[in-house]
Scaffold this motif. Structure first.
Motif, PDB file in Angstrom:
ATOM      1  N   PHE A 191      10.237  15.862 -11.209  1.00  0.00           N
ATOM      2  CA  PHE A 191       9.228  16.912 -11.311  1.00  0.00           C
ATOM      3  C   PHE A 191       8.579  17.198  -9.959  1.00  0.00           C
ATOM      4  N   ASP A 192       9.240  16.754  -8.890  1.00  0.00           N
ATOM      5  CA  ASP A 192       8.733  16.945  -7.536  1.00  0.00           C
ATOM      6  C   ASP A 192       7.421  16.198  -7.324  1.00  0.00           C
ATOM      7  N   GLN A 193       7.202  15.142  -8.103  1.00  0.00           N
ATOM      8  CA  GLN A 193       6.030  14.295  -7.924  1.00  0.00           C
ATOM      9  C   GLN A 193       6.414  13.100  -7.060  1.00  0.00           C
ATOM     10  N   VAL A 194       5.505  12.685  -6.205  1.00  0.00           N
ATOM     11  CA  VAL A 194       5.727  11.504  -5.379  1.00  0.00           C
ATOM     12  C   VAL A 194       5.109  10.307  -6.098  1.00  0.00           C
ATOM     13  N   VAL A 195       5.958   9.348  -6.463  1.00  0.00           N
ATOM     14  CA  VAL A 195       5.508   8.150  -7.175  1.00  0.00           C
ATOM     15  C   VAL A 195       5.405   7.015  -6.157  1.00  0.00           C
ATOM     16  N   PRO A 196       4.181   6.555  -5.835  1.00  0.00           N
ATOM     17  CA  PRO A 196       4.029   5.520  -4.806  1.00  0.00           C
ATOM     18  C   PRO A 196       4.600   4.191  -5.262  1.00  0.00           C
ATOM     19  N   GLY A 197       5.125   3.437  -4.297  1.00  0.00           N
ATOM     20  CA  GLY A 197       5.703   2.138  -4.587  1.00  0.00           C
ATOM     21  C   GLY A 197       5.040   1.047  -3.776  1.00  0.00           C
ATOM     22  N   ARG A 198       5.862   0.173  -3.209  1.00  0.00           N
ATOM     23  CA  ARG A 198       5.381  -1.028  -2.548  1.00  0.00           C
ATOM     24  C   ARG A 198       4.991  -0.772  -1.094  1.00  0.00           C
ATOM     25  N   ILE A 199       3.969  -1.483  -0.634  1.00  0.00           N
ATOM     26  CA  ILE A 199       3.612  -1.455   0.780  1.00  0.00           C
ATOM     27  C   ILE A 199       4.691  -2.190   1.578  1.00  0.00           C
ATOM     28  N   LEU A 200       5.129  -1.581   2.674  1.00  0.00           N
ATOM     29  CA  LEU A 200       6.130  -2.199   3.546  1.00  0.00           C
ATOM     30  C   LEU A 200       5.480  -2.869   4.753  1.00  0.00           C
ATOM     31  N   ALA A 201       4.405  -2.274   5.246  1.00  0.00           N
ATOM     32  CA  ALA A 201       3.665  -2.867   6.357  1.00  0.00           C
ATOM     33  C   ALA A 201       2.253  -2.304   6.333  1.00  0.00           C
ATOM     34  N   ALA A 202       1.291  -3.130   6.751  1.00  0.00           N
ATOM     35  CA  ALA A 202      -0.102  -2.683   6.736  1.00  0.00           C
ATOM     36  C   ALA A 202      -0.898  -3.410   7.809  1.00  0.00           C
ATOM     37  N   GLU A 203      -1.960  -2.737   8.233  1.00  0.00           N
ATOM     38  CA  GLU A 203      -2.855  -3.310   9.235  1.00  0.00           C
ATOM     39  C   GLU A 203      -4.293  -3.018   8.826  1.00  0.00           C
ATOM     40  N   PHE A 204      -5.164  -4.010   9.023  1.00  0.00           N
ATOM     41  CA  PHE A 204      -6.590  -3.816   8.781  1.00  0.00           C
ATOM     42  C   PHE A 204      -7.351  -4.324   9.995  1.00  0.00           C
ATOM     43  N   VAL A 205      -8.215  -3.485  10.536  1.00  0.00           N
ATOM     44  CA  VAL A 205      -9.072  -3.893  11.647  1.00  0.00           C
ATOM     45  C   VAL A 205     -10.476  -4.025  11.097  1.00  0.00           C
ATOM     46  N   ASN A 206     -10.928  -5.273  10.900  1.00  0.00           N
ATOM     47  CA  ASN A 206     -12.214  -5.568  10.287  1.00  0.00           C
ATOM     48  C   ASN A 206     -13.111  -6.281  11.293  1.00  0.00           C
ATOM     49  N   LYS A 207     -14.223  -5.654  11.623  1.00  0.00           N
ATOM     50  CA  LYS A 207     -15.183  -6.207  12.595  1.00  0.00           C
ATOM     51  C   LYS A 207     -14.494  -6.541  13.923  1.00  0.00           C
ATOM     52  N   GLY A 208     -13.542  -5.681  14.303  1.00  0.00           N
ATOM     53  CA  GLY A 208     -12.847  -5.844  15.580  1.00  0.00           C
ATOM     54  C   GLY A 208     -11.658  -6.782  15.539  1.00  0.00           C
ATOM     55  N   VAL A 209     -11.410  -7.432  14.411  1.00  0.00           N
ATOM     56  CA  VAL A 209     -10.286  -8.369  14.282  1.00  0.00           C
ATOM     57  C   VAL A 209      -9.138  -7.672  13.575  1.00  0.00           C
ATOM     58  N   THR A 210      -7.955  -7.662  14.203  1.00  0.00           N
ATOM     59  CA  THR A 210      -6.779  -7.000  13.649  1.00  0.00           C
ATOM     60  C   THR A 210      -5.947  -7.986  12.835  1.00  0.00           C
ATOM     61  N   ILE A 211      -5.633  -7.595  11.587  1.00  0.00           N
ATOM     62  CA  ILE A 211      -4.809  -8.411  10.698  1.00  0.00           C
ATOM     63  C   ILE A 211      -3.633  -7.551  10.260  1.00  0.00           C
ATOM     64  N   ARG A 212      -2.432  -8.111  10.345  1.00  0.00           N
ATOM     65  CA  ARG A 212      -1.239  -7.358   9.968  1.00  0.00           C
ATOM     66  C   ARG A 212      -0.400  -8.140   8.955  1.00  0.00           C
ATOM     67  N   ARG A 213       0.271  -7.376   8.080  1.00  0.00           N
ATOM     68  CA  ARG A 213       1.194  -7.954   7.121  1.00  0.00           C
ATOM     69  C   ARG A 213       2.434  -7.048   7.039  1.00  0.00           C
ATOM     70  N   VAL A 214       3.597  -7.674   6.827  1.00  0.00           N
ATOM     71  CA  VAL A 214       4.840  -6.921   6.703  1.00  0.00           C
ATOM     72  C   VAL A 214       5.672  -7.542   5.591  1.00  0.00           C
ATOM     73  N   TYR A 215       6.353  -6.693   4.835  1.00  0.00           N
ATOM     74  CA  TYR A 215       7.153  -7.170   3.700  1.00  0.00           C
ATOM     75  C   TYR A 215       8.564  -7.514   4.170  1.00  0.00           C
ATOM     76  N   TYR A 216       9.074  -8.620   3.623  1.00  0.00           N
ATOM     77  CA  TYR A 216      10.437  -9.040   3.972  1.00  0.00           C
ATOM     78  C   TYR A 216      11.116  -9.617   2.742  1.00  0.00           C
ATOM     79  N   GLU A 217      12.330  -9.139   2.487  1.00  0.00           N
ATOM     80  CA  GLU A 217      13.142  -9.657   1.387  1.00  0.00           C
ATOM     81  C   GLU A 217      14.411 -10.242   1.982  1.00  0.00           C
TER      82      GLU A 217
END
Length: 448
Positions: A234-260
């Protein structure tokens, strides 16, 4: 043309002579009618005698355009029509189908009674798309309806009646990048960035070991995310899994990446290959605030005496979901004095956690049940000795209570990748991290 005028004048004389008792006003009216008829008759005769214009019936062939993302994927049977519409407020299924040219009581009866097809009635929310193929007489040929992340529900007419089936999403996969800056709340920033709520919830779970999303967030914190999605029929975008993400909280950078790995089974890691899966989540509630901390002496609001508070109180609205902070076995789920509705979980290495004042337990939860980290166990309430809705949370090591936010609580599981496994990880995740760099770089450039 003289013949046309003569016929019109004769028609006028005939009309005026039909009633000899008419008065002058009626005569004038009749004359006006006759004149009008003359004009109509004249125009009709003129068109009827215009050279080159045929009065032969010309068949009309309806053209229905398929407006999906892949127009070639659905082809109508000759003599049928494909149409797509969406549920409107107040729509019944019969009204919706009738609007699309379907008038088929047998099809409605099948959908109402078939175990698969009747979920359409349960999921007819406004804005939900639906696609039908129907014959010219209104008979339904097929119907397609999105059924969440389960795929597409298909109802089809066969020689013996109707059938229903659930088919998977299409093969059109996408990788989407987005970033946001927090000014008021995480979900508000995610909405401004066009990030779906399901991806935002993944984000909170992914960084829940490092960030308390109620107390730690600051205005100006940023986040970037790369996630997969599927574009459905229906031309709808169905979101799935996060592959990589970054959060910068109070100046501290945290990163995560998915691996199978090749052996199967995926998980999230730091970019260096260090395991990021928490032994114990920082909080059993995603968004809460601490109203009473762990202390040796606290004035009890009900007993009106000073006594030790061997846990922490997390304020949250009644009904807020509570999850298990780690894999465990349920040792108790029931009523216990001042705790009200209480759950006790037993974890590895002599650790137990306690959850009190619940309004309700998760369906089917019972002593002896094995549960996993992040599983729903109950809902915030104010049963027992409580003056307002909150969760009383305790953390025990060998039967002794410790501060759930203290250094004694193990945070990370030792799942670091080494050797050949780490080399494979670095190679496989490099594209996701490059995309994360790109989306973060574009965000920085906008503010410079």
């Amino acid at each position: 043309m003289n013949s046309i005028k003569q016929r019109a004048q004769a028609l006028k004389r005939w009309i005026l002579t039909q009633n000899t008792t008419i008065d002058a006003t009626d005569a004038r009216r009749s004359g006006q009618v006759a004149t009008l008829l003359m004009m109509v008759f004249g125009v009709a005769m003129a068109f009827g005698m215009t050279p080159g214009v045929s009065l032969q019936t010309v068949p009309l062939t309806p053209v229905v355009e398929d407006m999906t993302a892949n127009p070639g994927t659905v082809t109508p049977t000759p003599g049928t029509f494909i149409q797509q519409d969406q549920v409107r407020s107040g729509d019944t299924l019969a009204a919706l189908l009738f609007r699309m040219g379907v008038s088929d009581q047998a099809a409605l009866d099948f959908i109402a009674t078939d175990s698969k097809a009747r979920v359409i009635y349960q999921h007819m929310a406004p804005g939900k798309p639906i696609r039908v193929e129907h014959a010219a007489n209104g008979d339904l040929v097929s119907l397609r309806f999105p059924y969440g992340d389960k795929g597409t529900l298909v109802v089809s007419r066969t020689l013996s009646g109707f059938t229903s089936s659930l088919v998977g999403e299409g093969d059109l996969h996408r990788v989407i990048q987005a970033n946001g800056t927090i000014h008021s709340s995480l979900f508000a920033a995610a909405d401004n960035a066009g990030i779906p709520d399901s991806v935002t919830r993944q984000l909170t779970r992914l960084f829940s070991t490092d960030i308390d999303f109620h107390n730690d967030l600051r205005s100006g914190d940023t986040f970037s995310v790369v996630y997969e999605a599927t574009q459905n029929d229906f031309d709808q975008v169905v979101p799935g899994r996060i592959l990589a993400a970054e959060f910068v909280n109070k100046g501290v950078t945290i990163r995560r990446v998915y691996y199978e790995s090749a052996e199967g089974g995926g998980d999230y890691y730091t970019p260096e290959g260090h395991g990021s899966k928490a032994s114990f989540l920082r909080s059993p509630i995603e968004f809460s605030r601490i109203t009473s901390g762990f202390s040796a002496a606290r004035f009890h609001p009900i007993l009106k005496t000073w006594r030790a508070h061997k846990g922490i109180d997390l304020a949250a609205p009644k009904g807020t979901p509570i999850v298990a902070v780690a894999n465990a076995t349920v040792t108790y789920a029931g009523w216990r004095n001042g705790y009200g509705n209480m759950i006790e979980l037993h974890h590895a290495n002599g650790i137990d956690t306690v959850y009190g004042h619940l309004s309700a337990f998760a369906g089917g939860l019972h002593a002896g049940e094995k549960i996993h980290q992040g599983d729903l166990i109950g809902y915030v309430g104010m049963t027992g000795w409580a003056t307002g809705p909150h969760l009383h949370y305790e953390f025990k090591i060998n039967g002794v209570q410790h501060d759930p936010l203290g250094p004694e609580v193990p945070r990370f599981a030792s799942t670091n990748l080494t050797g050949h496994a780490r080399a494979q990880f670095l190679s496989a995740t490099a594209p996701y991290l490059r995309q994360l760099d790109a989306v973060r770089g574009s965000a920085i450039a906008r503010f410079e």
